[in-house]
Motif scaffolding. Structure first.
Motif: not given
Length: 447
Positions: A303-304, A316, A297, A349, A347, A342-343, A311, A300-301
């Motif tokens: 990416v954010i 993405i 996880r 996906i 986001a 991410l969801q 996001v 994911a941060r």
């Protein structure tokens, strides 16, 4: 020799096909009628490079066959391998041995004459003792020797691993089994590959200890990667620098989003439970599991953060879903936690994987799948490499940039170099490369 392989999943099918290729006569047995019917039609239920051709060749030669019938093949076999699943048991994390024990009972009812019964499945210490107890309780007159023979197959390279192994571990309590197991592996033993005979309990523990150690190596280098980003060092150069030390070795020192798959998560947890039950906690492995779970996880941060901390509503594109390349296995894949996180942030996906999309559909919700990296990148504000498939190693950056809403590549496998990506005008984020791991603002990258 005549071999019966109980279970036609990943381990059973690969092992059965390779034993047949050695010249043994192998019957793979499975209760799943649909799977056996498919195998008899030449359809392979898993993706493993080269397995379809190996199966077809040995079926044609008459050395390999598939059936749901149990007693006949087992009664005729010199060696019976148990290669059924041992998933983590719901609720407590222990290995679920119900399939192993059920197979032991059925084997006991069918064997004739002296028979070697081999646990090929990954099982906790003491399982062989219980298998033997069950069999002798079921058939007191059965002449058997129960052996441990763990597998060390990497998905995506299983055939090569089976035919050119680092070692073959065989745990025995009955000396009569030594000669038979030597004959089973004679084609490899003639090449002077190490055939290591141990006690049965030692053999069972070797498998878990090996996987736990490799999981710790992965987790170690991932933590070093995080430190690199804080202090301005390069984790890839560190991996090379320490990997050249013969005491350490270079394998499993590649920073990334954490380990997954069918072995490491299940086996490390089972080893922890075994150790706790025996009042001998393995704290390094307990910590390894905890770090790996939180790391996914954390990716994911990353990416954010690369998208300025937000996001919500953004598209993405995820490149790679399986836990590693050259497999369709989605079990505990880092992509699952990354996508779900991410969801959670809002986001949208879109994803592409050469082999894993069908399996992914049964696990992940609200994901749109595409036909290529460029298909899912259209209108995306970030492209994220999660699994390092070869076809993602030579992306056309100009084409990618032309279809994206914003030119941002987040490389969670360090497939590319920062300079290479930035030269093509994309913003870039990677793992453990100090300042090079930081994102170049999209406005600068586009100039």
């Amino acid at each position: 020799m005549k071999i019966a392989m109980i279970g036609s999943g990943y381990v059973g099918l690969v092992s059965g096909a390779c034993f047949a290729d050695f010249g043994h006569t192998v019957v793979c047995i499975d209760k799943a009628e649909g799977k056996i019917e498919a195998l008899n039609r030449g359809e392979i239920p898993i993706f493993e490079p080269g397995l379809d051709a190996l199966v077809a060749e040995n079926v044609k030669a008459g050395r390999l066959s598939f059936t749901t019938e149990f007693s006949g093949p087992v009664s005729e076999a010199d060696v019976v391998f148990i290669a059924v699943g041992t998933p983590s048991r719901r609720g407590d994390g222990h290995a679920d041995l119900s399939y192993v024990y059920a197979a032991a009972r059925e084997i006991a009812e069918s064997v004739k004459g002296f028979t070697i019964v081999v646990t090929k499945s990954t099982v906790p210490v003491g399982t062989g003792d219980e298998v033997e107890r069950i069999m002798r309780e079921t058939r007191p007159d059965a002449d058997i020797a129960v052996v441990s023979n763990p597998e060390f197959l990497r998905e995506g390279a299983a055939i090569s691993d089976f035919k050119r192994p680092d070692r073959i571990v065989v745990g025995i309590e009955d000396e009569r089994a030594r000669e038979v197991m030597t004959e089973v592996y004679r084609p490899l033993y003639l090449n002077q590959l190490p055939l290591l005979f141990t006690t049965r309990r030692t053999s069972e523990l070797i498998k878990y200890a090996a996987n736990a150690f490799l999981a710790m190596k992965i987790t170690f280098i991932n933590e070093i990667a995080d430190l690199c980003e804080k202090v301005g060092a390069d984790v890839q150069q560190i991996s090379r620098g320490i990997g050249l030390d013969g005491r350490i070795g270079s394998k499993f020192l590649h920073a990334g989003p954490g380990y997954g798959g069918s072995c490491f998560p299940k086996d490390t947890l089972a080893l922890v439970k075994t150790a706790q039950d025996n009042d001998s906690p393995v704290r390094l492995i307990e910590t390894t599991i905890a770090i790996n779970d939180t790391r996914k996880r954390a990716m994911a941060r990353k990416v954010i953060n690369a998208l300025n901390g937000d996001v919500r509503g953004k598209k993405i594109a995820i490149l790679g879903l399986t836990f590693k390349p050259e497999t369709d296995d989605m079990r505990d894949a880092p992509s699952i936690s990354i996508i779900q996180a991410l969801q959670d942030g809002g986001a949208r996906i879109f994803a592409y994987d050469p082999e894993g999309m069908e399996a992914s559909k049964a696990i992940l919700d609200n994901v749109t799948y595409g036909n290529s990296p460029y298909d899912i990148a259209e209108g995306a504000e970030a492209v994220v490499i999660v699994t390092e498939w070869n076809q993602f190693r030579a992306l056309d950056f100009q084409r990618l940039k032309s279809v994206m809403a914003k030119p941002l590549l987040v490389d969670l496998r360090n497939v590319y170099t920062p300079d290479e990506v930035k030269r093509h005008g994309l913003a870039y984020a990677s793992i453990g490369r100090g300042t090079s791991a930081m994102v170049v603002p999209v406005s600068e990258a586009a100039e």
